[in-house]
Design a protein around this motif. Structure first.
Motif, PDB file in Angstrom:
ATOM      1  N   LEU A  45       0.254 -14.103  20.918  1.00 21.54           N
ATOM      2  CA  LEU A  45      -0.694 -13.551  20.203  1.00 21.54           C
ATOM      3  C   LEU A  45      -0.732 -12.143  20.435  1.00 21.54           C
ATOM      4  CD1 LEU A  45      -3.243 -16.170  21.722  1.00 21.54           C
ATOM      5  CD2 LEU A  45      -2.547 -16.005  19.334  1.00 21.54           C
ATOM      6  N   PRO A  46      -1.444 -11.391  19.392  1.00 16.64           N
ATOM      7  CA  PRO A  46      -1.747  -9.839  19.263  1.00 16.64           C
ATOM      8  C   PRO A  46      -2.605  -9.588  20.001  1.00 16.64           C
ATOM      9  CG  PRO A  46      -2.528 -10.933  17.288  1.00 16.64           C
ATOM     10  CD  PRO A  46      -1.792 -11.926  17.933  1.00 16.64           C
ATOM     11  N   VAL A  47      -2.740  -9.812  21.405  1.00 15.65           N
ATOM     12  CA  VAL A  47      -3.635  -9.587  22.338  1.00 15.65           C
ATOM     13  C   VAL A  47      -3.206  -8.720  23.494  1.00 15.65           C
ATOM     14  CG1 VAL A  47      -5.303 -11.425  21.465  1.00 15.65           C
ATOM     15  CG2 VAL A  47      -3.722 -11.435  23.456  1.00 15.65           C
ATOM     16  N   PRO A  48      -4.188  -7.633  23.927  1.00 12.60           N
ATOM     17  CA  PRO A  48      -3.513  -7.138  25.361  1.00 12.60           C
ATOM     18  C   PRO A  48      -3.311  -8.283  26.295  1.00 12.60           C
ATOM     19  CG  PRO A  48      -5.639  -6.184  24.554  1.00 12.60           C
ATOM     20  CD  PRO A  48      -5.162  -7.317  23.664  1.00 12.60           C
ATOM     21  N   GLY A  49      -2.174  -7.966  27.014  1.00 15.38           N
ATOM     22  CA  GLY A  49      -1.473  -8.842  28.052  1.00 15.38           C
ATOM     23  C   GLY A  49      -0.612 -10.023  27.531  1.00 15.38           C
ATOM     24  N   ALA A  50      -0.466 -10.215  26.213  1.00  8.71           N
ATOM     25  CA  ALA A  50       0.339 -11.317  25.739  1.00  8.71           C
ATOM     26  C   ALA A  50       1.841 -10.927  26.210  1.00  8.71           C
ATOM     27  CB  ALA A  50       0.545 -11.265  24.359  1.00  8.71           C
ATOM     28  N   LYS A  51       2.430  -9.738  26.310  1.00  4.60           N
ATOM     29  CA  LYS A  51       3.775  -9.518  26.479  1.00  4.60           C
ATOM     30  C   LYS A  51       3.908  -9.836  28.027  1.00  4.60           C
ATOM     31  CE  LYS A  51       4.740  -6.385  22.872  1.00  4.60           C
ATOM     32  NZ  LYS A  51       5.137  -5.246  22.169  1.00  4.60           N
ATOM     33  N   SER A  52       2.962  -9.525  28.830  1.00  2.00           N
ATOM     34  CA  SER A  52       2.947  -9.914  30.145  1.00  2.00           C
ATOM     35  C   SER A  52       3.337 -11.188  30.382  1.00  2.00           C
ATOM     36  CB  SER A  52       1.825  -9.377  30.935  1.00  2.00           C
ATOM     37  OG  SER A  52       1.611  -8.048  30.888  1.00  2.00           O
ATOM     38  N   VAL A  53       2.704 -11.939  29.578  1.00  2.00           N
ATOM     39  CA  VAL A  53       2.688 -13.565  29.761  1.00  2.00           C
ATOM     40  C   VAL A  53       4.235 -13.961  29.331  1.00  2.00           C
ATOM     41  CG1 VAL A  53       2.114 -15.664  28.721  1.00  2.00           C
ATOM     42  CG2 VAL A  53       0.485 -13.966  29.198  1.00  2.00           C
ATOM     43  N   LEU A  54       4.708 -13.319  28.272  1.00  2.00           N
ATOM     44  CA  LEU A  54       6.097 -13.732  28.022  1.00  2.00           C
ATOM     45  C   LEU A  54       7.058 -13.120  29.120  1.00  2.00           C
ATOM     46  CD1 LEU A  54       8.165 -14.543  25.673  1.00  2.00           C
ATOM     47  CD2 LEU A  54       8.232 -12.269  24.884  1.00  2.00           C
ATOM     48  N   ARG A  55       6.800 -11.996  29.665  1.00  2.00           N
ATOM     49  CA  ARG A  55       7.720 -11.575  30.902  1.00  2.00           C
ATOM     50  C   ARG A  55       7.549 -12.454  32.003  1.00  2.00           C
ATOM     51  NH1 ARG A  55       6.189  -6.330  29.007  1.00  2.00           N
ATOM     52  NH2 ARG A  55       4.391  -6.133  30.752  1.00  2.00           N
ATOM     53  N   ALA A  56       6.511 -13.013  32.288  1.00  2.00           N
ATOM     54  CA  ALA A  56       6.174 -13.704  33.445  1.00  2.00           C
ATOM     55  C   ALA A  56       6.873 -15.327  33.235  1.00  2.00           C
ATOM     56  CB  ALA A  56       4.737 -14.100  33.470  1.00  2.00           C
ATOM     57  N   LEU A  57       6.988 -15.705  31.966  1.00  2.00           N
ATOM     58  CA  LEU A  57       7.587 -16.962  31.403  1.00  2.00           C
ATOM     59  C   LEU A  57       9.220 -16.752  31.609  1.00  2.00           C
ATOM     60  CD1 LEU A  57       5.729 -18.093  28.359  1.00  2.00           C
ATOM     61  CD2 LEU A  57       5.753 -19.023  30.352  1.00  2.00           C
ATOM     62  N   ASP A  58       9.590 -15.591  31.238  1.00  2.00           N
ATOM     63  CA  ASP A  58      11.022 -15.291  31.534  1.00  2.00           C
ATOM     64  C   ASP A  58      11.703 -14.958  32.868  1.00  2.00           C
ATOM     65  OD1 ASP A  58      11.482 -15.091  28.504  1.00  2.00           O
ATOM     66  OD2 ASP A  58      11.203 -12.987  28.736  1.00  2.00           O
ATOM     67  N   ALA A  59      10.663 -14.555  33.779  1.00  2.00           N
ATOM     68  CA  ALA A  59      10.997 -14.510  35.285  1.00  2.00           C
ATOM     69  C   ALA A  59      10.945 -15.957  35.749  1.00  2.00           C
ATOM     70  CB  ALA A  59       9.903 -13.754  35.688  1.00  2.00           C
ATOM     71  N   LEU A  60       9.906 -16.666  35.316  1.00  3.00           N
ATOM     72  CA  LEU A  60       9.842 -18.198  35.841  1.00  3.00           C
ATOM     73  C   LEU A  60      11.223 -18.838  35.394  1.00  3.00           C
ATOM     74  CD1 LEU A  60       8.511 -20.405  36.786  1.00  3.00           C
ATOM     75  CD2 LEU A  60       7.515 -20.735  34.850  1.00  3.00           C
ATOM     76  N   ASP A  61      11.738 -18.724  34.161  1.00  2.00           N
ATOM     77  CA  ASP A  61      13.240 -19.220  33.730  1.00  2.00           C
ATOM     78  C   ASP A  61      14.145 -18.879  34.566  1.00  2.00           C
ATOM     79  OD1 ASP A  61      11.677 -20.551  31.767  1.00  2.00           O
ATOM     80  OD2 ASP A  61      12.081 -19.428  30.079  1.00  2.00           O
ATOM     81  N   ALA A  62      14.249 -17.551  34.821  1.00  4.27           N
ATOM     82  CA  ALA A  62      15.371 -17.037  35.692  1.00  4.27           C
ATOM     83  C   ALA A  62      15.267 -17.606  36.993  1.00  4.27           C
ATOM     84  CB  ALA A  62      15.079 -15.453  35.787  1.00  4.27           C
ATOM     85  N   SER A  63      14.077 -17.850  37.739  1.00  8.31           N
ATOM     86  CA  SER A  63      14.013 -18.230  38.937  1.00  8.31           C
ATOM     87  C   SER A  63      14.486 -19.757  39.011  1.00  8.31           C
ATOM     88  CB  SER A  63      12.718 -17.799  39.651  1.00  8.31           C
ATOM     89  OG  SER A  63      11.644 -18.492  38.903  1.00  8.31           O
ATOM     90  N   GLN A  64      13.853 -20.567  37.857  1.00  8.57           N
ATOM     91  CA  GLN A  64      14.182 -22.012  37.834  1.00  8.57           C
ATOM     92  C   GLN A  64      15.638 -21.976  37.723  1.00  8.57           C
ATOM     93  OE1 GLN A  64      11.609 -23.540  34.816  1.00  8.57           O
ATOM     94  NE2 GLN A  64      10.103 -23.923  36.345  1.00  8.57           N
ATOM     95  N   ASP A  65      16.474 -21.216  37.022  1.00  5.71           N
ATOM     96  CA  ASP A  65      17.923 -21.154  36.750  1.00  5.71           C
ATOM     97  C   ASP A  65      18.629 -20.762  38.243  1.00  5.71           C
ATOM     98  OD1 ASP A  65      17.808 -21.834  33.938  1.00  5.71           O
ATOM     99  OD2 ASP A  65      18.009 -19.882  33.394  1.00  5.71           O
ATOM    100  N   ARG A  66      18.021 -20.084  38.720  1.00  7.73           N
ATOM    101  CA  ARG A  66      18.687 -19.451  39.902  1.00  7.73           C
ATOM    102  C   ARG A  66      18.557 -20.681  40.939  1.00  7.73           C
ATOM    103  NH1 ARG A  66      16.779 -14.755  40.156  1.00  7.73           N
ATOM    104  NH2 ARG A  66      14.864 -15.406  40.979  1.00  7.73           N
ATOM    105  N   ALA A  67      17.461 -21.277  40.927  1.00 12.61           N
ATOM    106  CA  ALA A  67      17.249 -22.463  42.184  1.00 12.61           C
ATOM    107  C   ALA A  67      18.073 -23.720  41.823  1.00 12.61           C
ATOM    108  CB  ALA A  67      15.845 -23.127  42.010  1.00 12.61           C
ATOM    109  N   GLU A  68      18.355 -23.781  40.265  1.00 17.47           N
ATOM    110  CA  GLU A  68      19.431 -25.073  40.066  1.00 17.47           C
ATOM    111  C   GLU A  68      20.683 -24.701  40.563  1.00 17.47           C
ATOM    112  OE1 GLU A  68      18.843 -25.611  36.000  1.00 17.47           O
ATOM    113  OE2 GLU A  68      16.683 -26.241  36.131  1.00 17.47           O
ATOM    114  N   ARG A  69      21.308 -23.472  40.036  1.00 19.27           N
ATOM    115  CA  ARG A  69      22.586 -23.089  40.891  1.00 19.27           C
ATOM    116  C   ARG A  69      22.551 -23.126  42.153  1.00 19.27           C
ATOM    117  NH1 ARG A  69      21.510 -18.504  37.356  1.00 19.27           N
ATOM    118  NH2 ARG A  69      21.174 -17.149  38.930  1.00 19.27           N
ATOM    119  N   HIS A  70      21.697 -22.866  42.835  1.00 18.65           N
ATOM    120  CA  HIS A  70      21.686 -22.955  44.459  1.00 18.65           C
ATOM    121  C   HIS A  70      21.834 -24.491  44.769  1.00 18.65           C
ATOM    122  CE1 HIS A  70      20.306 -18.637  45.564  1.00 18.65           C
ATOM    123  NE2 HIS A  70      21.083 -18.564  44.401  1.00 18.65           N
ATOM    124  N   ASP A  71      21.006 -25.235  44.030  1.00 20.33           N
ATOM    125  CA  ASP A  71      20.949 -26.704  44.235  1.00 20.33           C
ATOM    126  C   ASP A  71      22.345 -27.243  43.845  1.00 20.33           C
ATOM    127  OD1 ASP A  71      18.410 -26.610  45.230  1.00 20.33           O
ATOM    128  OD2 ASP A  71      17.656 -27.208  43.383  1.00 20.33           O
TER     129      ASP A  71
END
Length: 80
Positions: A45-71
């Motif tokens: 959405l073209p609203v303030p803070g939308a890019k922050s949501v996208l960055r948070a989703l990317d960070a969540l994906d990265a941490s889940q990938d890292r956890a899967e690799r560790h597992d």
């Protein structure tokens, strides 16, 4: 005066009845989305803070990938 009151009341009842069905269908469709899907939609959405949501989703994906690799590494170490 009485006729105008009845006409206004009938119009309000008809308008309320006509608009009631569509909103519940939209609400039901919204309820079928996962939290991830809703967040992804919000990130576009073209609203303030939308890019922050996208960055948070990317960070969540990265941490889940890292956890899967560790597992997988831990599972491999136990298997040897």
């Amino acid at each position: 005066m009485k006729r105008q009151f009845l006409a206004t009341t009938a119009l309000i009842i008809c308008a309320t009845a006509c608009t009631g069905g569509g909103s519940s269908d939209r609400q039901e469709a919204f309820d079928t989305l996962t939290r991830r899907q809703r967040d992804s939609l919000a990130a576009m959405l073209p609203v303030p803070g939308a890019k922050s949501v996208l960055r948070a989703l990317d960070a969540l994906d990265a941490s889940q990938d890292r956890a899967e690799r560790h597992d997988s590494l831990a599972a491999g170490a136990r298997g040897n």
